[in-house]
Write an enzyme that holds these catalytic residues in place. Structure first.
Site, PDB file in Angstrom:
ATOM      1  N   HIS A 135      29.515  31.422  85.907  1.00 37.16           N
ATOM      2  CA  HIS A 135      29.650  30.814  87.234  1.00 37.16           C
ATOM      3  C   HIS A 135      29.014  31.725  88.281  1.00 37.16           C
ATOM      4  CE1 HIS A 135      32.881  27.692  86.295  1.00 37.16           C
ATOM      5  NE2 HIS A 135      32.627  28.290  85.145  1.00 37.16           N
ATOM      6  N   HIS A 210      39.316  27.102  77.850  1.00 38.21           N
ATOM      7  CA  HIS A 210      38.652  27.894  76.801  1.00 38.21           C
ATOM      8  C   HIS A 210      39.404  29.205  76.520  1.00 38.21           C
ATOM      9  CE1 HIS A 210      36.620  29.648  80.283  1.00 38.21           C
ATOM     10  NE2 HIS A 210      35.715  28.703  80.368  1.00 38.21           N
ATOM     11  N   ASN A 213      38.320  33.104  76.307  1.00 39.82           N
ATOM     12  CA  ASN A 213      37.077  33.358  77.029  1.00 39.82           C
ATOM     13  C   ASN A 213      37.309  33.399  78.527  1.00 39.82           C
ATOM     14  OD1 ASN A 213      35.905  31.296  74.518  1.00 39.82           O
ATOM     15  ND2 ASN A 213      35.228  33.405  74.697  1.00 39.82           N
ATOM     16  N   HIS A 244      32.139  32.097  70.473  1.00 39.08           N
ATOM     17  CA  HIS A 244      33.042  32.379  71.597  1.00 39.08           C
ATOM     18  C   HIS A 244      34.327  33.062  71.133  1.00 39.08           C
ATOM     19  CE1 HIS A 244      30.400  29.695  73.835  1.00 39.08           C
ATOM     20  NE2 HIS A 244      31.011  30.062  74.940  1.00 39.08           N
ATOM     21  N   ASP A 265      32.427  22.463  75.524  1.00 38.99           N
ATOM     22  CA  ASP A 265      31.758  23.169  76.633  1.00 38.99           C
ATOM     23  C   ASP A 265      30.257  22.905  76.562  1.00 38.99           C
ATOM     24  OD1 ASP A 265      31.797  24.644  78.967  1.00 38.99           O
ATOM     25  OD2 ASP A 265      31.816  26.590  77.972  1.00 38.99           O
TER      26      ASP A 265
END
Length: 369
Positions: A135, A210, A213, A244, A265
């Site tokens: 992000h 998630h 993560n 992940h 995802d």
């Protein structure tokens, strides 16, 4: 759709994997006491269509790039081809005007009864900058009164609304207000300690996004958000690509909680052969089953639900019935979707897929293959 009776295989109804259990479907409804045109499954599995609560893109497009009805249609079509019949298009942290456009697009898609679009997942911008992952950190910010009001208003327009927030930037009172409005509050992208996470769950947060993560990890004397989620058996999405989260770690989590479900995802490359795309102006590379920014940061997953089921069964020793439930019924229950979604029930609407096991794993094939 003509009346069809499937036989000669296994049927997963959302709870149990039945052997040699004929099932008849007509006009997308399961009917009892009647037979139709026979189709031999030849050992394949008939299952509910997958349910995915974290879909950033597919078919070559990303929701953040163009939050429109046309983009939603393209994403939905790409994932329907991969076996997902119900999904939450996911917008990651972006500017307020992009978020508003995403809400408008999903509201319009719902008005048009677009197949597959069950609501909206807003992952950000109210996250922790310390755990921003892929992000854009400059767009992360605390939740303000106007944000809270906008989300509550959006809930009435989009169907299921899931929001991923960090308790560092959203107060327990705000979480409670969101939950009271029927919004699915999920904790993620957070460096909070276990106590803070527990307070957020008590305020109304339903789960975590998630699992493992972009969140504080579980240690012997500092359980972190991972420990708080597992100890409270909160709902938890899991990216089961073995990138992940390592298979041994997934085994431990699955032994601790029955409320873990699968998410992909997925990004723009889902359902395509593309080798890169951009996110917030940053190039993301597709290499060896992974999606990473040029600095190496994971940025979504190169994953579909059939492969996630394969990873659970073959690398984590999860029974097939549980793996299928994690891809169908459990996410539907977590999100509070209609009772028929993620299940095959008599006299109810039906979205079914056909799964075939090959040397490489499970894959979706046409119902009449």
């Amino acid at each position: 759709m003509e009346r069809v009776t499937y036989h000669g295989g296994r049927v997963f109804d959302g709870h149990v994997l039945h052997e040699n259990w004929p099932i008849t479907i007509e006009d997308y409804f399961i009917i009892e006491g009647a037979e139709g045109h026979p189709i031999d499954l030849a050992g394949d599995i008939l299952a509910p269509a997958f349910v995915d609560l974290q879909v950033n893109g597919g078919g070559g497009v990303l929701f953040n790039d163009d939050p429109s009805v046309e983009t939603l249609q393209r994403i939905a079509e790409a994932h329907i081809a991969l076996g997902t019949g119900s999904l939450l298009p996911t917008l990651i942290t972006d500017r307020p005007e992009i978020t508003a456009a995403a809400i408008d697009a999903v509201a319009e898609a719902r008005t048009r009864a677009m197949t597959g679009i069950e609501g909206l997942h807003l992952e950000g911008p109210h996250l922790s900058a310390a755990k921003h992952g892929a992000h854009a950190p400059e767009l992360i910010r605390p939740m303000e009164t106007a944000d809270l009001a906008a989300l509550i208003e959006a809930k009435a327009r989009v169907g299921c609304l899931k929001v991923t927030v960090a308790p560092e930037t959203v107060t327990p009172d705000q979480i409670a207000r969101l939950a009271e409005a029927g919004i699915y509050v999920s904790l993620g992208h957070s460096a909070c300690d276990a106590g803070t996470g527990e307070h957020a769950f008590a305020a109304g947060a339903r789960g975590v996004t998630h699992l493992f993560n972009a969140m504080s990890q579980m240690q012997s004397r500092a359980p972190g958000l991972v420990g708080a989620a597992l100890a409270s058996q909160a709902w938890a999405g899991l990216i089961a690509d073995s990138v992940h989260v390592a298979p041994d770690v997934m085994r431990v989590a699955l032994a601790a909680s029955p409320k873990i479900f699968l998410v992909t995802d997925a990004m723009a490359v889902a359902g395509t052969t593309l080798d890169h795309f951009t996110l917030n102006g940053r190039k993301i590379l597709r290499r060896d089953g992974e999606l990473r920014l040029e600095d190496g940061t994971l940025a979504g997953a190169d994953l579909d639900m059939a492969r996630a089921v394969t990873v659970l069964v073959r690398q984590c020793d999860v029974p097939l019935s549980r793996a299928l439930a994690m891809a169908t019924r459990l996410p539907a229950e977590a999100a509070g979707l209609a009772p028929h979604i993620g299940c095959l029930k008599a006299r109810t609407p039906c979205r079914a897929i056909r799964l075939r096991e090959t040397a490489d794993g499970f894959r979706v094939v046409p119902l009449d293959a």
